[in-house]
Design an enzyme around this catalytic site. Structure first.
Site, PDB file in Angstrom:
ATOM      1  CG  LEU A 205       3.966  -1.176  -6.930  1.00 31.50           C
ATOM      2  CD1 LEU A 205       3.993  -2.395  -7.844  1.00 31.50           C
ATOM      3  CD2 LEU A 205       2.834  -1.295  -5.934  1.00 31.50           C
ATOM      4  CG  HIS A 206       8.013   0.143  -0.673  1.00 26.57           C
ATOM      5  ND1 HIS A 206       7.288   1.274  -0.908  1.00 26.57           N
ATOM      6  CD2 HIS A 206       8.251   0.125   0.658  1.00 26.57           C
ATOM      7  CE1 HIS A 206       7.106   1.932   0.220  1.00 26.57           C
ATOM      8  NE2 HIS A 206       7.678   1.256   1.192  1.00 26.57           N
TER       9      HIS A 206
END
Ligand code: UD1
Length: 389
Positions: A205-206
């Site tokens: 996730l980013h």
């Protein structure tokens, strides 16, 4: 023939690695590698250079982190004099990060031709910073190398000259295939206490849209906690997400270099993984959940089910040919889709056209054709063809 190749962020390093390998076969090309310094932590940068056997950068601009405007401006300001003194016949940029846009803009204003690798991808979501980077970079580049057919349609629709387009395949997949003997030997399983048989999922996730808003991040984490009742979830954490996760507090952290002889349980957060460890871990996962663009592509070729925490993708071929499905960020939907996918794993319908490990070879071949040594203006005048096989 002097070519400046720019790389700034983690996914850029993966893309330039096969290009450098290919360039080594053509001594008439003198490559100059400029690292913008957008990513600078050892696990985000140095580890990728060593995993992917990339030559050390000739120049590091050291721009570091900052707001979009600041980061883009810093790259431009620091790159301009460097390009002036290196005086290359071409600047090659890859991907869609701020360094890509800033470098293309700097080069084109100096009158240096620009080639863009991974051109034409569109999410049609202009709130996504990468979409702006893609639109502008493509509009000002002289040669556009495409990974998939949809990119040609997008660029033609935007009025870009057909003769600039070359469907060549995907350099990220070149890297996946070329480094397979190395990632297959990764010790990550032993280091994480995975026995190679028990199921696990991998999460990355980013994207700002998922991690910068506490409610959205909380929703995703709630879903992951629920899902971790069914199988352990391994979560290599991007540095921009770590502070939020530490505040959230309900996740365990594990050091992958410590020998753990028991299977991990729950949601287990890890420091960012290098390229070889990350691909190895994904290759044997039962499920990958992500908001990364590159991982949608890599899972397509690995044949590992991929669920993407987004409502759109600029890489539709990962859905039509691969294992990818878009599931947004609603916690109920994430859990439902994940459990369904574990029961009914999708089967990829074969690699997308040209994703055969030879994209870098095609790219360098086209550049050599268009830029014969000693004719720096050739790029502006030579004609090309739309789809290169
Ligand atoms: C960037 C790209 C994104 C790409 C991603 C891959 C843009 C707009 N975004 O996002 O398209 O998918 O890289 O990782 O270019 N940080 C560190 N150490 C580092 C790098 C970053 O601590 O080595 C932290 C800093 O707090 C920084 C934040 O991460 O402010 C964000 O870094 P940045 O390069 O701005 O964007 P990414 O989220 O990494």
């Amino acid at each position: 023939m002097k070519i400046v190749i720019i790389a700034g962020a983690r996914p850029n390093f993966v893309k330039v690695a096969p290009l450098f390998q290919e360039i080594r076969r053509h001594p008439q090309i003198v490559p100059v590698l400029i690292h913008t310094g957008q990513h600078y932590d050892a696990p985000m940068s140095d580890q990728f250079f060593s995993d992917l056997e990339i030559q050390p950068p000739d120049i590091n601009l050291g721009v570091g982190s900052g707001s979009h405007g600041m980061q883009t401006a810093e790259v431009m300001q620091r790159l301009e004099p460097v390009l002036g003194s290196v005086n290359p016949e071409l600047v090659l940029v890859v991907g869609d990060v701020n360094s890509t846009l800033a470098s293309a803009l700097t080069a084109v204003k100096l009158g240096i031709p620009v080639a863009h690798v991974e051109a034409g991808l569109r999410s049609f979501d202009r709130t996504m910073p990468e979409e702006i980077n893609r639109l502008v970079t493509d509009a000002i580049s002289d040669v556009l190398f495409l990974t998939e057919e949809s990119a040609a349609n997008n660029l033609l629709h935007e009025g870009i000259d057909r003769e600039k387009l070359h469907l060549v395949g995907n350099v990220m997949i070149d890297a996946l295939q070329r480094f397979k003997p190395r990632w297959e030997r990764s010790s990550i399983f032993r280091r994480l206490g995975l026995d190679g048989r028990s199921p696990y999922a991998v999460v990355t996730l980013h994207r700002p849209s998922n991690v910068d808003d506490p409610d959205t991040l909380q929703n995703i984490l709630t879903a992951l906690q629920e899902l971790s009742n069914h199988l352990p979830i391994l979560f290599p954490v991007h540095p921009r997400v770590k502070p939020q996760l530490l505040r959230y507090g309900h996740v365990a952290w594990m050091e992958p270099w410590e020998d753990k002889w028991c299977l991990p349980q729950g949601v287990v957060c890890l420091e960012p993984l290098g390229y070889l460890d990350c691909i190895a871990l994904m290759s044997r996962a039962r499920l990958v959940l992500t908001d990364s663009g590159g991982i949608q592509e890599e899972t397509t070729v690995l044949g590992v089910p991929c669920l993407t925490f987004r409502e759109n993708t600029e890489r539709p071929v990962t859905i039509t040919h691969g294992t990818n499905r878009l599931i947004g960020a609603d916690p109920g939907r994430i859990v439902r889709e994940a459990l369904w996918t574990l029961e009914h794993p999708p089967h990829p319908s074969g690699p997308p056209p040209f994703w055969d490990g030879r994209a870098a070879e095609r790219i360098i071949g086209i550049l050599l054709e268009r830029l014969p040594p000693g004719s720096p203006q050739a790029m502006a005048t030579t004609k090309s063809f739309a789809h290169h096989s």
